[in-house]
Design a protein around this motif. Sequence first.
Motif, PDB file in Angstrom:
ATOM      1  N   GLY A  94       0.816  -1.213   0.000  1.00 21.99           N
ATOM      2  CA  GLY A  94       0.000   0.000   0.000  1.00 21.99           C
ATOM      3  C   GLY A  94       0.844   1.255   0.000  1.00 21.99           C
ATOM      4  O   GLY A  94       2.071   1.186   0.081  1.00 21.99           O
ATOM      5  N   PRO A  95       0.170   2.428  -0.076  1.00 22.21           N
ATOM      6  CA  PRO A  95       0.881   3.698  -0.279  1.00 22.21           C
ATOM      7  C   PRO A  95       1.449   4.296   1.003  1.00 22.21           C
ATOM      8  O   PRO A  95       1.194   5.447   1.328  1.00 22.21           O
ATOM      9  CB  PRO A  95      -0.184   4.598  -0.910  1.00 22.21           C
ATOM     10  N   LEU A  96       2.204   3.484   1.739  1.00 17.55           N
ATOM     11  CA  LEU A  96       2.872   3.956   2.955  1.00 17.55           C
ATOM     12  C   LEU A  96       4.366   3.696   2.822  1.00 17.55           C
ATOM     13  O   LEU A  96       4.793   2.557   2.618  1.00 17.55           O
ATOM     14  CB  LEU A  96       2.340   3.220   4.187  1.00 17.55           C
ATOM     15  N   GLU A 181       1.130  10.948  -4.198  1.00 19.28           N
ATOM     16  CA  GLU A 181       2.278  10.179  -3.739  1.00 19.28           C
ATOM     17  C   GLU A 181       2.038   9.585  -2.345  1.00 19.28           C
ATOM     18  O   GLU A 181       1.241  10.121  -1.564  1.00 19.28           O
ATOM     19  CB  GLU A 181       3.521  11.059  -3.725  1.00 19.28           C
ATOM     20  N   SER A 182       2.784   8.525  -2.053  1.00 16.03           N
ATOM     21  CA  SER A 182       2.618   7.788  -0.793  1.00 16.03           C
ATOM     22  C   SER A 182       2.848   8.668   0.436  1.00 16.03           C
ATOM     23  O   SER A 182       3.615   9.618   0.397  1.00 16.03           O
ATOM     24  CB  SER A 182       3.597   6.606  -0.762  1.00 16.03           C
ATOM     25  N   THR A 183       2.174   8.308   1.512  1.00 17.63           N
ATOM     26  CA  THR A 183       2.435   8.899   2.823  1.00 17.63           C
ATOM     27  C   THR A 183       3.818   8.443   3.279  1.00 17.63           C
ATOM     28  O   THR A 183       4.149   7.264   3.138  1.00 17.63           O
ATOM     29  CB  THR A 183       1.385   8.395   3.836  1.00 17.63           C
ATOM     30  N   ILE A 184       4.625   9.355   3.810  1.00 17.97           N
ATOM     31  CA  ILE A 184       5.956   8.967   4.303  1.00 17.97           C
ATOM     32  C   ILE A 184       6.018   9.151   5.817  1.00 17.97           C
ATOM     33  O   ILE A 184       5.686  10.221   6.337  1.00 17.97           O
ATOM     34  CB  ILE A 184       7.085   9.791   3.649  1.00 17.97           C
ATOM     35  N   ILE A 185       6.444   8.082   6.499  1.00 23.69           N
ATOM     36  CA  ILE A 185       6.621   8.101   7.957  1.00 23.69           C
ATOM     37  C   ILE A 185       8.107   7.977   8.276  1.00 23.69           C
ATOM     38  O   ILE A 185       8.798   7.147   7.698  1.00 23.69           O
ATOM     39  CB  ILE A 185       5.943   6.870   8.621  1.00 23.69           C
ATOM     40  N   GLY A 186       8.585   8.797   9.201  1.00 28.22           N
ATOM     41  CA  GLY A 186       9.962   8.662   9.662  1.00 28.22           C
ATOM     42  C   GLY A 186       9.992   8.694  11.175  1.00 28.22           C
ATOM     43  O   GLY A 186       8.987   9.027  11.811  1.00 28.22           O
ATOM     44  N   PRO A 199      -2.039   9.348   0.782  1.00 32.61           N
ATOM     45  CA  PRO A 199      -3.330   8.660   0.785  1.00 32.61           C
ATOM     46  C   PRO A 199      -3.688   8.045   2.147  1.00 32.61           C
ATOM     47  O   PRO A 199      -4.866   7.935   2.472  1.00 32.61           O
ATOM     48  CB  PRO A 199      -3.154   7.558  -0.258  1.00 32.61           C
ATOM     49  N   ILE A 200      -2.725   7.619   2.924  1.00 30.31           N
ATOM     50  CA  ILE A 200      -2.990   7.078   4.261  1.00 30.31           C
ATOM     51  C   ILE A 200      -2.783   8.223   5.254  1.00 30.31           C
ATOM     52  O   ILE A 200      -1.696   8.796   5.335  1.00 30.31           O
ATOM     53  CB  ILE A 200      -2.066   5.880   4.562  1.00 30.31           C
ATOM     54  N   THR A 201      -3.861   8.574   5.974  1.00 29.73           N
ATOM     55  CA  THR A 201      -3.829   9.801   6.785  1.00 29.73           C
ATOM     56  C   THR A 201      -3.366   9.521   8.212  1.00 29.73           C
ATOM     57  O   THR A 201      -3.280   8.369   8.646  1.00 29.73           O
ATOM     58  CB  THR A 201      -5.226  10.428   6.850  1.00 29.73           C
ATOM     59  N   GLY A 206      -3.422   6.081  13.242  1.00 33.18           N
ATOM     60  CA  GLY A 206      -3.685   5.960  14.670  1.00 33.18           C
ATOM     61  C   GLY A 206      -2.411   5.917  15.504  1.00 33.18           C
ATOM     62  O   GLY A 206      -2.298   5.174  16.465  1.00 33.18           O
ATOM     63  N   LEU A 207      -1.441   6.726  15.073  1.00 32.69           N
ATOM     64  CA  LEU A 207      -0.145   6.757  15.760  1.00 32.69           C
ATOM     65  C   LEU A 207      -0.023   8.047  16.541  1.00 32.69           C
ATOM     66  O   LEU A 207      -0.542   9.063  16.101  1.00 32.69           O
ATOM     67  CB  LEU A 207       0.973   6.811  14.723  1.00 32.69           C
TER      68      LEU A 207
END
Length: 309
Positions: A94-96, A181-186, A199-201, A206-207
């Motif tokens: 998925g887009p993460l 574009e994908s959601t980016i988490i760091g 796309p993933i909010t 839920g973080l």
Amino acid sequence: MTAQLPRIVPFGDDAVAAAVAVLRVGAIVALPTETVYGLAADATHGAAVASIYGAKGRPSFNPLIVHVADLAAAERIALFDEEARGLAARWWPGPLTLVLPLRGEAGIAGLVTAGLETIAIRVPAHRAMQAVLRAFGGPLAAPSANVSNAISPTRAAHVAASLGARVPLILDDGPTSAGVESTIIGWGAAGAAILRPGPITAEDLGLPLAAGEARINAPGQLATHYAPHKPLRLHAITREAGEWLIGFGAVTGDDTLSASGDLLEAAARLFDALHRADAAPAERIAVAPVPATGIGAAINDRLRRAAHR
Ligand code: AMP
Ligand code: MG
């Protein structure tokens, strides 16, 4: 001169085989993902990654997202903790995109991460990108398949209009679904944070999320750009006392970006050369002049930033 056009092939076994054949020789292919069409290259092949920049005409180097077929492949490239593994299990494919510590032994080209010790990685959900990843059997670096500063392509025709003959092959599987574009988490000192909304909010995830860009860019938080730790002098023709000289073309030094003066080779070697210079006993770094034409503009941009810190 007749204008050259990229070959556009509809998704299927033949198209996947054609894409893999192009990737294997270190060339680039445009492929659909569930977000936008990506411009893919073998992430372990420095010159192939440099040709992504050449085709996009990007005036600077940013770290690129690496795409892999599944979590097992991702774990061979990046170090996952429990939180990262949990996110991957929930949202991949998925887009993460997750920004995680890079495994040095994974053989990822220095240009992919722009010299950083972290890597942005994801497992895409699109059948065409998945099929190519599995048939290719290795990681693919893939930013959006458009020239720099143009809007992201959601159809094969957008890619052809933007890149033209700069991409030899476009795998067409219709319009992409997410379109952004994908959601980016760091992860910074304060925990996980969204580096780029997508796309993933935040609610989906839920973080507990750190407070965005400012926090992430603060010193000691996630660095988005690698710079050498030593002073760096530009346009050096000869080595001065105490310097490690990175040559180019006719300027020979302790190391060279490209002895033959090839700009794609220089781009592919840039970050590795800076790391070697940082690790050398010399106190300062000097770099030979590099022409600012084509991908040389991005090389000079990076060198200027490394010199002014
Ligand atoms: P794209 O053009 O979609 O490949 O965008 C890649 C994005 O991911 C850029 O905004 C980068 O700044 C970000 N990115 C990639 N790798 C890293 C990393 N190691 N650390 C922080 N951000 C990254
Ligand atoms: Mg883009």
